[in-house]
Design an enzyme around this catalytic site. Sequence first.
Site, mmCIF file in Angstrom:
data_model
loop_
_atom_site.group_PDB
_atom_site.id
_atom_site.type_symbol
_atom_site.label_atom_id
_atom_site.label_comp_id
_atom_site.label_asym_id
_atom_site.label_seq_id
_atom_site.Cartn_x
_atom_site.Cartn_y
_atom_site.Cartn_z
ATOM 1 N N TYR A 170 0.843 -1.204 0.000
ATOM 2 C CA TYR A 170 0.000 0.000 0.000
ATOM 3 C C TYR A 170 0.873 1.248 0.000
ATOM 4 O O TYR A 170 0.720 2.147 -0.825
ATOM 5 C CB TYR A 170 -0.915 -0.021 1.235
ATOM 6 C CG TYR A 170 -1.630 1.290 1.492
ATOM 7 C CD1 TYR A 170 -2.643 1.720 0.649
ATOM 8 C CD2 TYR A 170 -1.279 2.097 2.580
ATOM 9 C CE1 TYR A 170 -3.298 2.927 0.874
ATOM 10 C CE2 TYR A 170 -1.925 3.298 2.809
ATOM 11 C CZ TYR A 170 -2.934 3.708 1.956
ATOM 12 O OH TYR A 170 -3.575 4.905 2.182
HETATM 13 P P1 NAD Z 1 -12.412 4.497 1.480
HETATM 14 O O1 NAD Z 1 -12.033 3.104 1.091
HETATM 15 O O2 NAD Z 1 -13.540 4.698 2.414
HETATM 16 O O3 NAD Z 1 -12.701 5.366 0.172
HETATM 17 C C1 NAD Z 1 -12.151 5.103 -1.088
HETATM 18 C C2 NAD Z 1 -13.293 4.963 -2.080
HETATM 19 O O4 NAD Z 1 -12.747 4.799 -3.380
HETATM 20 C C3 NAD Z 1 -14.178 3.748 -1.831
HETATM 21 O O5 NAD Z 1 -15.535 4.131 -1.707
HETATM 22 C C4 NAD Z 1 -13.954 2.840 -3.042
HETATM 23 O O6 NAD Z 1 -15.149 2.173 -3.434
HETATM 24 C C5 NAD Z 1 -13.475 3.827 -4.092
HETATM 25 N N1 NAD Z 1 -12.561 3.228 -5.076
HETATM 26 C C6 NAD Z 1 -11.498 2.431 -4.827
HETATM 27 N N2 NAD Z 1 -10.896 2.085 -5.976
HETATM 28 C C7 NAD Z 1 -11.583 2.691 -6.970
HETATM 29 C C8 NAD Z 1 -11.452 2.721 -8.382
HETATM 30 N N3 NAD Z 1 -10.490 2.023 -8.996
HETATM 31 N N4 NAD Z 1 -12.327 3.447 -9.101
HETATM 32 C C9 NAD Z 1 -13.323 4.130 -8.495
HETATM 33 N N5 NAD Z 1 -13.509 4.136 -7.165
HETATM 34 C C10 NAD Z 1 -12.642 3.428 -6.408
HETATM 35 O O7 NAD Z 1 -11.074 5.162 2.052
HETATM 36 P P2 NAD Z 1 -10.863 6.556 2.808
HETATM 37 O O8 NAD Z 1 -10.464 6.256 4.191
HETATM 38 O O9 NAD Z 1 -11.987 7.468 2.538
HETATM 39 O O10 NAD Z 1 -9.559 7.065 2.053
HETATM 40 C C11 NAD Z 1 -9.590 8.086 1.066
HETATM 41 C C12 NAD Z 1 -8.181 8.285 0.539
HETATM 42 O O11 NAD Z 1 -7.322 8.695 1.597
HETATM 43 C C13 NAD Z 1 -7.533 7.041 -0.050
HETATM 44 O O12 NAD Z 1 -6.733 7.441 -1.129
HETATM 45 C C14 NAD Z 1 -6.666 6.516 1.080
HETATM 46 O O13 NAD Z 1 -5.599 5.751 0.601
HETATM 47 C C15 NAD Z 1 -6.213 7.813 1.691
HETATM 48 N N6 NAD Z 1 -5.837 7.728 3.103
HETATM 49 C C16 NAD Z 1 -6.768 7.414 4.041
HETATM 50 C C17 NAD Z 1 -6.398 7.371 5.391
HETATM 51 C C18 NAD Z 1 -7.367 7.027 6.477
HETATM 52 O O14 NAD Z 1 -6.931 6.874 7.601
HETATM 53 N N7 NAD Z 1 -8.667 6.919 6.218
HETATM 54 C C19 NAD Z 1 -5.079 7.663 5.755
HETATM 55 C C20 NAD Z 1 -4.152 7.969 4.755
HETATM 56 C C21 NAD Z 1 -4.539 8.019 3.441
HETATM 57 C C1 UGA Z 2 -4.508 3.777 8.352
HETATM 58 C C2 UGA Z 2 -5.361 3.432 7.138
HETATM 59 O O1 UGA Z 2 -5.934 2.150 7.266
HETATM 60 C C3 UGA Z 2 -4.567 3.491 5.863
HETATM 61 O O2 UGA Z 2 -5.452 3.388 4.775
HETATM 62 C C4 UGA Z 2 -3.831 4.801 5.827
HETATM 63 O O3 UGA Z 2 -3.130 4.997 4.691
HETATM 64 C C5 UGA Z 2 -2.946 4.955 7.035
HETATM 65 O O4 UGA Z 2 -3.800 4.977 8.156
HETATM 66 C C6 UGA Z 2 -2.144 6.229 7.013
HETATM 67 O O5 UGA Z 2 -2.130 6.988 7.962
HETATM 68 O O6 UGA Z 2 -1.478 6.472 6.013
HETATM 69 P P1 UGA Z 2 -3.249 2.356 10.150
HETATM 70 O O7 UGA Z 2 -2.727 3.521 10.908
HETATM 71 O O8 UGA Z 2 -2.406 1.132 10.118
HETATM 72 O O9 UGA Z 2 -3.572 2.739 8.612
HETATM 73 O O10 UGA Z 2 -4.723 2.110 10.689
HETATM 74 P P2 UGA Z 2 -5.405 0.933 11.493
HETATM 75 O O11 UGA Z 2 -5.398 -0.316 10.697
HETATM 76 O O12 UGA Z 2 -6.690 1.450 11.979
HETATM 77 O O13 UGA Z 2 -4.430 0.704 12.712
HETATM 78 C C7 UGA Z 2 -4.227 1.705 13.709
HETATM 79 C C8 UGA Z 2 -3.290 1.174 14.767
HETATM 80 O O14 UGA Z 2 -3.913 0.116 15.493
HETATM 81 C C9 UGA Z 2 -2.005 0.588 14.209
HETATM 82 O O15 UGA Z 2 -0.975 1.037 15.039
HETATM 83 C C10 UGA Z 2 -2.163 -0.917 14.308
HETATM 84 O O16 UGA Z 2 -0.958 -1.615 14.513
HETATM 85 C C11 UGA Z 2 -3.051 -1.027 15.528
HETATM 86 N N1 UGA Z 2 -3.886 -2.245 15.505
HETATM 87 C C12 UGA Z 2 -4.645 -2.537 14.434
HETATM 88 C C13 UGA Z 2 -3.886 -3.054 16.609
HETATM 89 O O17 UGA Z 2 -3.180 -2.822 17.604
HETATM 90 N N2 UGA Z 2 -4.705 -4.149 16.596
HETATM 91 C C14 UGA Z 2 -5.478 -4.468 15.533
HETATM 92 O O18 UGA Z 2 -6.198 -5.486 15.593
HETATM 93 C C15 UGA Z 2 -5.450 -3.639 14.422
#
Ligand code: NAD
Ligand code: UGA
Length: 352
Positions: A170
């Site tokens: 990722y």
């Molecule tokens: P999410 O999965 O809820 O939203 C992504 C949406 O994109 C989904 O609804 C999915 O159906 C759609 N999608 C995926 N692939 C697609 C494709 N090929 N064509 C059209 N639609 C598609 O995720 P989110 O948490 O809302 O994340 C939004 C963005 O932020 C993503 O790029 C993610 O990588 C990034 N991001 C999220 C987090 C987080 O903590 N939520 C952290 C860092 C980065």
């Molecule tokens: C999240 C999102 O899932 C990613 O899409 C995103 O890109 C990323 O943030 C980001 O900041 O870039 P992550 O922080 O790993 O990734 O989110 P979670 O999967 O919710 O985990 C949060 C924390 O909980 C992590 O430290 C993980 O190790 C911990 N964790 C997770 C546990 O201790 N137990 C679990 O069962 C799952």
Amino acid sequence: AAWEKQVRHSSTPRRPNGLSVLVTGAAGFVGSHCSLALKKRGDGVLGLDNFNTYYDPSLKRARQKLLLKHQVFIVEGDLNDAPLLAKLFDVMPFTHILHLAAQAGVRYAMQNPQSYVSSNIAGFVNLLEVAKAANPQPAIVWASSSSVYGLNTEVPFSENHRTDQPASLYAATKKAGEEIAHTYNHIYGISLTGLRFFTVYGPWGRPDMAYFFFTKDILQGKPIDIYQAQDEKQVARDFTYIDDVVKGCIGALDTAEKSTGSGGKKKVGKLVSILESLLNIKAKKHVIKMPRNGDVPYTHANVSLAYRDFGYKPTTDLSTGLRKFVKWYASYYGIQTKVKKGKEVNSEHNED
Ligand code: NAD
Ligand code: UGA
């Protein structure tokens, strides 16, 4: 023709000099919040989403319903469908793209690596090709990720910290996205702003994320796993509340020419203790003295550049944000729970 009318109606701004924004991933967590906020401001918004089944698609449909109530239309389609994207730009001269569609999640990459390549690399390039050919050329703001900092532990992370040690596929695809964005800016002059979000949480959130299923499991009395980093310290995350991320995205769209965290780091145990206190239930904790494969040990953002460039200033602390999430969770799933009232635990300080 009915479809074109909907596209035009949805993406035409209602205020003078309003933006016309194509939001990819609009049925997703961050995309749905940003779409609503832009629409409420009077900007035109059209969503695009493929409604994939990475997590419960009924939640994406519920977000779509909410958006439709506010006259935001979501076209169902894939980033890799070039003719569809070109058709959207034929119908509407978008001024901006907020590109949030991606295959998110760190662990799933071990089960389905191709979906990351397809959405985060091929799909992104496809979108950039369409943007390149569009007239006018839209400015693009897109979501990178704090995961690009990888195994680096020199927190807080700034934009100039090294990003050459991704810990998951990722992260590698997000890093590739950053290089690709640079190339399209360099060759074609497309305005591209990548925002490195740090673990975003809040109402309408993602069921695959820890705070979400911790809440679910604690409520059901099921045990939860808490992972530790290599050095036996707890893994820490710079949890960012959704409203702060929305403000960051809109600020970047408005200035369209950078790292987005909340500017603090919290041990995962802190997340759990706040949930326990809000739910008034003791979690059955299972501490795993091992990092999860693909996880990065620590994330913590230095947000000063984002503040300088577009006034990004997160304001929601973890207790306040989780309280809002838990309230939403209980009402969305019809669960009887008394979210504990009282003073917020002050969680502004960092834990080292
Ligand atoms: P999410 O999965 O809820 O939203 C992504 C949406 O994109 C989904 O609804 C999915 O159906 C759609 N999608 C995926 N692939 C697609 C494709 N090929 N064509 C059209 N639609 C598609 O995720 P989110 O948490 O809302 O994340 C939004 C963005 O932020 C993503 O790029 C993610 O990588 C990034 N991001 C999220 C987090 C987080 O903590 N939520 C952290 C860092 C980065
Ligand atoms: C999240 C999102 O899932 C990613 O899409 C995103 O890109 C990323 O943030 C980001 O900041 O870039 P992550 O922080 O790993 O990734 O989110 P979670 O999967 O919710 O985990 C949060 C924390 O909980 C992590 O430290 C993980 O190790 C911990 N964790 C997770 C546990 O201790 N137990 C679990 O069962 C799952």
